[in-house]
Design an enzyme around this catalytic site. Structure first.
Site, PDB file in Angstrom:
ATOM      1  N   CYS A  35      45.451  35.073  38.059  1.00 29.18           N
ATOM      2  CA  CYS A  35      46.661  35.440  38.483  1.00 29.18           C
ATOM      3  C   CYS A  35      47.226  34.585  39.575  1.00 29.18           C
ATOM      4  O   CYS A  35      48.358  34.738  39.921  1.00 29.18           O
ATOM      5  CB  CYS A  35      46.831  37.138  38.613  1.00 29.18           C
ATOM      6  SG  CYS A  35      45.779  37.575  40.180  1.00 29.18           S
ATOM      7  N   CYS A 104      42.887  43.710  40.052  1.00 24.70           N
ATOM      8  CA  CYS A 104      43.399  43.787  41.291  1.00 24.70           C
ATOM      9  C   CYS A 104      42.636  44.486  42.490  1.00 24.70           C
ATOM     10  O   CYS A 104      42.382  44.396  43.464  1.00 24.70           O
ATOM     11  CB  CYS A 104      44.867  44.486  41.210  1.00 24.70           C
ATOM     12  SG  CYS A 104      45.784  44.050  39.844  1.00 24.70           S
TER      13      CYS A 104
END
Ligand code: FES
Length: 126
Positions: A35, A104
């Site tokens: 990402c 994350c």
């Protein structure tokens, strides 16, 4: 059920401990190649206790919420205890993250561990 818990939204909108620490005892920076998000953690450590922690996250809302929650969880804790912190614990404290956002919270765990590693390296040099 909404995709993001109230806690995730709260920590995303009002992140705790944002910023940097001058002369930090340990700094850890990690990124996710997929990402492209980056997280940096600064630690102030006295007598093996995390006395202050700040973060800079260039990333998605879940990464910001994870860093904010993780910094709150480790403040005031001994280094040995902080080393046990897992992304699972951070995710649970946030009342969950969507499956495709779990990475994350991994960034938060990795950034804290990298900062502690840096602290150990620096303390050996002294
Ligand atoms: Fe990569 Fe959140 S999408 S850290």
């Amino acid at each position: 059920m909404p995709l993001y818990s109230a806690k995730v939204m709260d920590h995303f909108r009002n992140p705790r401990n944002v910023g940097s620490i001058e002369n930090a005892d340990g700094v850890g920076e990690v990124g996710n190649a997929v990402c492209g998000d980056i997280m940096k953690i600064y630690l102030k450590i006295d007598d093996d206790i995390i006395t202050d922690v700040k973060f800079e996250t260039f990333g998605c809302g879940s990464a910001i919420a994870s860093s904010s929650m993780a910094t709150e969880m480790i403040k005031g804790k001994p280094v040995s205890e902080v080393l046990q912190l897992t992304n699972k614990a951070v995710t649970e404290a946030l009342d969950g993250l969507p499956a495709h956002k779990l990475h994350c919270s991994v960034l938060a765990e990795e950034a804290i561990k990298a900062a502690i590693e840096d602290y150990y390296k620096k303390s050996q040099v002294q």
